[in-house]
Write a protein that holds these residues in place. Structure first.
Motif, PDB file in Angstrom:
ATOM      1  N   HIS A  12       9.619  26.685   5.440  1.00  0.00           N
ATOM      2  CA  HIS A  12       8.392  26.142   6.039  1.00  0.00           C
ATOM      3  C   HIS A  12       8.310  24.625   5.841  1.00  0.00           C
ATOM      4  O   HIS A  12       7.224  24.070   5.690  1.00  0.00           O
ATOM      5  CB  HIS A  12       7.145  26.861   5.508  1.00  0.00           C
ATOM      6  CG  HIS A  12       6.879  26.686   4.037  1.00  0.00           C
ATOM      7  ND1 HIS A  12       6.316  27.690   3.274  1.00  0.00           N
ATOM      8  CD2 HIS A  12       7.079  25.654   3.172  1.00  0.00           C
ATOM      9  CE1 HIS A  12       6.179  27.269   2.021  1.00  0.00           C
ATOM     10  NE2 HIS A  12       6.624  26.025   1.941  1.00  0.00           N
ATOM     11  N   VAL A  13       9.455  23.975   5.861  1.00  0.00           N
ATOM     12  CA  VAL A  13       9.518  22.527   5.672  1.00  0.00           C
ATOM     13  C   VAL A  13       8.599  21.832   6.689  1.00  0.00           C
ATOM     14  O   VAL A  13       8.677  22.123   7.884  1.00  0.00           O
ATOM     15  CB  VAL A  13      10.960  22.034   5.855  1.00  0.00           C
ATOM     16  CG1 VAL A  13      11.055  20.534   5.628  1.00  0.00           C
ATOM     17  CG2 VAL A  13      11.904  22.783   4.921  1.00  0.00           C
ATOM     18  N   PRO A  14       7.716  20.926   6.261  1.00  0.00           N
ATOM     19  CA  PRO A  14       6.785  20.302   7.218  1.00  0.00           C
ATOM     20  C   PRO A  14       7.479  19.526   8.327  1.00  0.00           C
ATOM     21  O   PRO A  14       6.951  19.428   9.441  1.00  0.00           O
ATOM     22  CB  PRO A  14       5.922  19.390   6.346  1.00  0.00           C
ATOM     23  CG  PRO A  14       6.634  19.260   5.042  1.00  0.00           C
ATOM     24  CD  PRO A  14       7.430  20.497   4.877  1.00  0.00           C
ATOM     25  N   THR A  15       8.668  18.979   8.065  1.00  0.00           N
ATOM     26  CA  THR A  15       9.360  18.242   9.119  1.00  0.00           C
ATOM     27  C   THR A  15       9.840  19.153  10.248  1.00  0.00           C
ATOM     28  O   THR A  15      10.132  18.664  11.347  1.00  0.00           O
ATOM     29  CB  THR A  15      10.556  17.467   8.546  1.00  0.00           C
ATOM     30  OG1 THR A  15      11.342  18.331   7.714  1.00  0.00           O
ATOM     31  CG2 THR A  15      10.093  16.265   7.744  1.00  0.00           C
ATOM     32  N   ILE A  16       9.924  20.453  10.004  1.00  0.00           N
ATOM     33  CA  ILE A  16      10.231  21.382  11.094  1.00  0.00           C
ATOM     34  C   ILE A  16       9.142  21.278  12.161  1.00  0.00           C
ATOM     35  O   ILE A  16       9.428  21.150  13.357  1.00  0.00           O
ATOM     36  CB  ILE A  16      10.356  22.823  10.574  1.00  0.00           C
ATOM     37  CG1 ILE A  16      11.603  22.977   9.702  1.00  0.00           C
ATOM     38  CG2 ILE A  16      10.409  23.817  11.733  1.00  0.00           C
ATOM     39  CD1 ILE A  16      11.743  24.349   9.069  1.00  0.00           C
ATOM     40  N   GLY A  17       7.872  21.338  11.729  1.00  0.00           N
ATOM     41  CA  GLY A  17       6.774  21.227  12.673  1.00  0.00           C
ATOM     42  C   GLY A  17       6.726  19.867  13.347  1.00  0.00           C
ATOM     43  O   GLY A  17       6.496  19.756  14.559  1.00  0.00           O
ATOM     44  N   LEU A  18       6.947  18.801  12.575  1.00  0.00           N
ATOM     45  CA  LEU A  18       6.909  17.447  13.130  1.00  0.00           C
ATOM     46  C   LEU A  18       8.000  17.267  14.183  1.00  0.00           C
ATOM     47  O   LEU A  18       7.747  16.713  15.269  1.00  0.00           O
ATOM     48  CB  LEU A  18       7.081  16.429  12.006  1.00  0.00           C
ATOM     49  CG  LEU A  18       7.082  14.951  12.406  1.00  0.00           C
ATOM     50  CD1 LEU A  18       5.731  14.564  12.982  1.00  0.00           C
ATOM     51  CD2 LEU A  18       7.431  14.064  11.207  1.00  0.00           C
ATOM     52  N   THR A  19       9.200  17.731  13.895  1.00  0.00           N
ATOM     53  CA  THR A  19      10.305  17.601  14.843  1.00  0.00           C
ATOM     54  C   THR A  19      10.050  18.416  16.103  1.00  0.00           C
ATOM     55  O   THR A  19      10.312  17.958  17.223  1.00  0.00           O
ATOM     56  CB  THR A  19      11.617  18.042  14.175  1.00  0.00           C
ATOM     57  OG1 THR A  19      11.819  17.282  12.978  1.00  0.00           O
ATOM     58  CG2 THR A  19      12.799  17.845  15.094  1.00  0.00           C
ATOM     59  N   TYR A  20       9.511  19.614  15.931  1.00  0.00           N
ATOM     60  CA  TYR A  20       9.180  20.466  17.081  1.00  0.00           C
ATOM     61  C   TYR A  20       8.134  19.790  17.969  1.00  0.00           C
ATOM     62  O   TYR A  20       8.290  19.737  19.198  1.00  0.00           O
ATOM     63  CB  TYR A  20       8.672  21.819  16.591  1.00  0.00           C
ATOM     64  CG  TYR A  20       8.272  22.762  17.700  1.00  0.00           C
ATOM     65  CD1 TYR A  20       9.192  23.640  18.254  1.00  0.00           C
ATOM     66  CD2 TYR A  20       6.963  22.783  18.196  1.00  0.00           C
ATOM     67  CE1 TYR A  20       8.831  24.505  19.279  1.00  0.00           C
ATOM     68  CE2 TYR A  20       6.598  23.637  19.219  1.00  0.00           C
ATOM     69  CZ  TYR A  20       7.538  24.498  19.754  1.00  0.00           C
ATOM     70  OH  TYR A  20       7.175  25.350  20.774  1.00  0.00           O
ATOM     71  N   ASP A  21       7.092  19.280  17.358  1.00  0.00           N
ATOM     72  CA  ASP A  21       6.001  18.685  18.133  1.00  0.00           C
ATOM     73  C   ASP A  21       6.448  17.446  18.892  1.00  0.00           C
ATOM     74  O   ASP A  21       5.913  17.128  19.959  1.00  0.00           O
ATOM     75  CB  ASP A  21       4.831  18.334  17.206  1.00  0.00           C
ATOM     76  CG  ASP A  21       4.181  19.556  16.585  1.00  0.00           C
ATOM     77  OD1 ASP A  21       4.429  20.674  17.073  1.00  0.00           O
ATOM     78  OD2 ASP A  21       3.449  19.393  15.577  1.00  0.00           O
TER      79      ASP A  21
END
Length: 284
Positions: A12-21
């Motif tokens: 659930h690394v936060p950069t996963i969401g940032l990169t996706y967005d």
């Protein structure tokens, strides 16, 4: 009755969401990670899962250290996404399943788990970072999320064995729910990483693979490890993989590993695994 059809372990690394967005999922540095989620998303679409039951941890965005419960379950009909300092993500509110959540909460308390119960608290990246990689969200999510928060931040933490038993109790609760629902259990966090102290940047790729092998084939072995063991092998923050053990406890003793992807490109060993449940029996 409701049925658990499978389980997912995911970082659930936060950069996963940032990169996706930011639409950067196919950049060379990120494509091996995001492409690894596609088989899981395809399986969920094929199975038409109704509920994703998430074991996750809040990173002091909705729950704070003046009152941080060991286990907490969300029973709201919907959940906002937490603003973690950079604005809220461009995703719709997350649907809840109040009836199932209340049933599971009551069952867990009757099964000797002293659950905190929350409403109207937003979910942070521990839950929503991997969520759009699993489910489409336009125009809305295809199903509901039942969040169960696990304390992996503030000591004393629940033991690995306790988290495994929580998963077993969740299995009993779900199987006792009278409505026909397809439920997939998700455990988030990890894998090996440490983001502070003398071992900042620590990873242990051999341990990450060993953990995933034991999780599939010998989860009881993982329940014998102490927090010190998990920290030594996987780093201080890597101990949060005990939430994967909660997911595994909610599955049948024998599972079919349908997919596994591992990628180490940042400070965290990032992975996703997919298990198909093999029957109604539970772990002894």
């Amino acid at each position: 009755m409701a049925t658990i059809i499978g389980g997912i372990g995911t970082s659930h690394v936060p950069t996963i969401g940032l990169t996706y967005d930011k639409g950067r999922t196919q950049e060379p540095a990120w494509a091996p990670l995001f492409n690894g989620y596609q088989p899981v998303a395809d399986w969920l679409a094929e199975q038409q899962a109704d509920v994703l039951l998430f074991f996750y941890n809040d990173h002091a965005n909705s729950l704070f250290f003046d009152f941080y419960p060991t286990f907490a379950i969300g029973v709201s009909p919907s959940f906002e996404l937490a603003d973690e300092g950079a604005g809220t993500r461009p995703l719709p509110p997350i649907k809840g399943h109040t009836d199932l959540a209340i049933h599971v909460a009551e069952s867990l308390v009757n099964d000797d788990f002293d659950m905190a119960v929350f409403q109207d608290r937003p979910l942070d990246h521990g839950c929503h970072s991997p969520l759009p990689l699993l489910w489409p969200h336009r125009p809305d999510w295809p199903g509901a999320v039942l969040p169960i928060q696990v304390n992996v931040l503030q000591h004393p933490l629940p033991s690995a064995a306790r988290c495994f038993r929580l998963g077993q109790a969740v299995r009993r609760a779900v199987q006792a729910y009278p409505e026909d629902l397809k439920v997939v259990v998700v455990g988030t966090g990890g894998l090996s990483h440490q983001i502070h102290g003398e071992r900042t940047g620590f990873n242990n790729e051999p341990w990450d693979h060993q953990f995933m092998d034991w999780l599939a084939d010998d989860p009881q072995r993982l329940t014998t490890l102490t927090h010190a063991d998990y920290i030594r092998l996987g780093g201080a923050e890597g101990a949060e993989v005990i939430m994967w053990l909660a997911m595994r406890g909610a599955l049948s003793p024998q599972v079919r590993r349908l997919h596994q992807n591992y990628y180490l490109a940042t400070t965290t060993g990032m992975a996703v695994v997919l298990y198909e449940d093999q029957g109604p029996e539970a772990h002894p």
